[in-house]
Write an enzyme that holds these catalytic residues in place. Structure first.
Site, PDB file in Angstrom:
ATOM      1  N   PRO A   1     -33.031 -47.429  10.062  1.00 35.34           N
ATOM      2  CA  PRO A   1     -32.666 -46.715  11.184  1.00 35.34           C
ATOM      3  C   PRO A   1     -32.606 -45.181  11.090  1.00 35.34           C
ATOM      4  O   PRO A   1     -31.829 -44.553  10.485  1.00 35.34           O
ATOM      5  CB  PRO A   1     -30.994 -47.283  10.909  1.00 35.34           C
ATOM      6  CG  PRO A   1     -31.035 -47.381   9.466  1.00 35.34           C
ATOM      7  CD  PRO A   1     -32.299 -47.686   8.974  1.00 35.34           C
TER       8      PRO A   1
ATOM      9  N   GLU B   1     -32.187 -41.760  12.276  1.00 31.26           N
ATOM     10  CA  GLU B   1     -31.431 -41.246  13.179  1.00 31.26           C
ATOM     11  C   GLU B   1     -32.152 -40.208  14.058  1.00 31.26           C
ATOM     12  O   GLU B   1     -33.055 -39.303  13.554  1.00 31.26           O
ATOM     13  CB  GLU B   1     -30.296 -40.300  12.593  1.00 31.26           C
ATOM     14  CG  GLU B   1     -29.175 -39.255  13.345  1.00 31.26           C
ATOM     15  CD  GLU B   1     -28.644 -39.995  14.610  1.00 31.26           C
ATOM     16  OE1 GLU B   1     -28.034 -39.392  15.409  1.00 31.26           O
ATOM     17  OE2 GLU B   1     -28.300 -41.288  14.444  1.00 31.26           O
TER      18      GLU B   1
ATOM     19  N   CYS C   1     -26.845 -41.378   4.689  1.00 25.56           N
ATOM     20  CA  CYS C   1     -27.127 -40.571   5.366  1.00 25.56           C
ATOM     21  C   CYS C   1     -27.045 -39.326   4.686  1.00 25.56           C
ATOM     22  O   CYS C   1     -25.802 -38.861   4.323  1.00 25.56           O
ATOM     23  CB  CYS C   1     -26.628 -40.397   6.739  1.00 25.56           C
ATOM     24  SG  CYS C   1     -26.951 -39.034   7.930  1.00 25.56           S
TER      25      CYS C   1
ATOM     26  N   LYS D   1     -26.171 -49.647   3.339  1.00 26.66           N
ATOM     27  CA  LYS D   1     -27.389 -48.897   3.051  1.00 26.66           C
ATOM     28  C   LYS D   1     -26.876 -47.801   2.100  1.00 26.66           C
ATOM     29  O   LYS D   1     -26.043 -47.143   2.779  1.00 26.66           O
ATOM     30  CB  LYS D   1     -28.127 -48.429   4.273  1.00 26.66           C
ATOM     31  CG  LYS D   1     -29.333 -47.518   3.795  1.00 26.66           C
ATOM     32  CD  LYS D   1     -30.377 -47.428   5.187  1.00 26.66           C
ATOM     33  CE  LYS D   1     -31.683 -46.942   4.572  1.00 26.66           C
ATOM     34  NZ  LYS D   1     -31.776 -45.483   4.144  1.00 26.66           N
TER      35      LYS D   1
ATOM     36  N   GLY E   1     -37.888 -46.291   0.512  1.00 27.30           N
ATOM     37  CA  GLY E   1     -38.299 -44.966   0.277  1.00 27.30           C
ATOM     38  C   GLY E   1     -39.850 -44.834  -0.015  1.00 27.30           C
ATOM     39  O   GLY E   1     -40.221 -45.502  -0.884  1.00 27.30           O
TER      40      GLY E   1
ATOM     41  N   GLY F   1     -39.100 -46.657   6.990  1.00 22.83           N
ATOM     42  CA  GLY F   1     -38.877 -45.999   8.167  1.00 22.83           C
ATOM     43  C   GLY F   1     -40.000 -45.180   8.445  1.00 22.83           C
ATOM     44  O   GLY F   1     -40.802 -45.360   9.402  1.00 22.83           O
TER      45      GLY F   1
END
Length: 321
Positions: free
Chosen positions: A7, A9, A98, A139, A200, A223
């Site tokens: 996810p 942002e 985050c 997460k 990662g 990601g």
């Protein structure tokens, strides 16, 4: 051996989830975080971040989508978890990872890793508020100032009822600087019985296999690697079968990016559409020489037609590097 789209942002919105899951290889997605504060959010906010709620929490090709919440008030997080399920969520995920300064300053995201007891309270509140059949997941990173809090925080999440824990292999202070400390994910995995998923620095098929070996995790979340190489998940799935999949061409990627832009045009002004396209194109520079070649021109455009014309003019039809 699942692959989950991370996810991100401000970038991995519903249209890009539709685009990337259409390429194949992705088993699950997670929404951008929905910020929970002191008041109850109306259904339209949930639908803004997760229009897939109208489709049984799935993309058009059937890939499941988890709703991610971010906040520090256990009571309100529990209420919003319940609201998400009422609206059709099939999984509720909690953001403890985050690293953004603004988010952390307002006591959200990775800063909560300083307080494992509060992480427990938040997760337990969500777990108690939603039906037992709905997975509650989380997460996190390996810590805030350093990577010393991974085990303690992982154990807090497990004790609170988290079914799965995704771990980004860095601390908040590490940011996104290489390397990723996959070996520290292994320490958490060995200390908890909850299912641990590695995240990662998985940019290539080779990175995927190294991450699995070092972390000991069967499942991974990707990601930036999937944004820079849209067919990476499909290539990984082929490698799991001992096969090799031909890399996506730049011409094919251009069509994906344009489809994404067309989808955004339905509800955003041109300058916002081109802004999102530029974000994606910036990541594509890592995997495609053509993206690097057009970047100096593309970054100037604020009108969609001009941006698409720039994409169509990219030199060559070489495959991804």
């Amino acid at each position: 051996m699942r692959i989950i789209l991370a996810p991100m942002e401000g970038l991995v919105d519903a249209p890009i989830r539709e685009t990337l899951t259409g390429v194949g290889g992705i088993d699950r997605c997670v929404t951008e975080f929905i910020r929970v504060t002191h008041g109850m959010l109306p259904p339209r906010i949930f639908h803004k971040y997760a229009p897939e709620l109208h489709n049984h929490s799935r993309t058009r090709v059937g890939t499941s989508v988890a709703i991610q919440l971010l906040g520090s008030d256990p009571v309100m997080m529990g209420r919003h978890g319940a609201r998400a399920v009422e609206l059709g969520a099939t999984q509720v995920d909690i953001n403890f990872g985050c690293p953004a300064k603004t988010v952390n300053r307002h006591k959200g995201g990775c800063v909560l890793m300083r307080e494992p007891d509060l992480m427990y309270d938040i997760t337990a509140a969500v777990r108690q508020a939603v039906p037992a059949s709905i997975p509650v997941t989380a997460k996190m990173r390996l810590g805030y100032e350093d990577r010393s809090m991974g085990v303690a925080c992982g154990q807090a999440l497990e004790s609170a009822g988290a079914a799965e824990i995704v771990i980004h292999a860095r601390s908040k202070v590490d940011g996104y600087k290489p390397p990723a400390y996959w070996e520290d994910i292994a320490l958490v995995r060995e200390a908890v019985s909850a299912h641990v998923i590695a995240n990662g620095d998985i940019w290539t098929v080779e990175d995927y296999w190294r991450c699995r070996k070092v972390s000991g995790c069967e499942d991974v979340m990707i990601g930036r690697g999937l944004i820079s190489r849209p067919d990476l998940a499909a290539q990984i799935k082929a490698s799991q079968k001992g096969e090799t999949l031909a890399a996506m061409t730049w011409a094919e990627v251009v069509e994906l990016v344009k489809d994404y832009g067309f989808a955004l045009q339905g509800h955003l002004e041109d300058r916002y559409v081109t802004g999102r396209v530029k974000q994606w194109l910036n990541y594509l520079r890592r995997g495609f020489a053509e993206a690097e070649a057009i970047w100096p021109e593309a970054r100037k455009h604020r009108e969609v037609a001009a941006m698409f014309a720039c994409l169509d003019r990219a030199p060559g039809r070489a495959r991804a590097a």
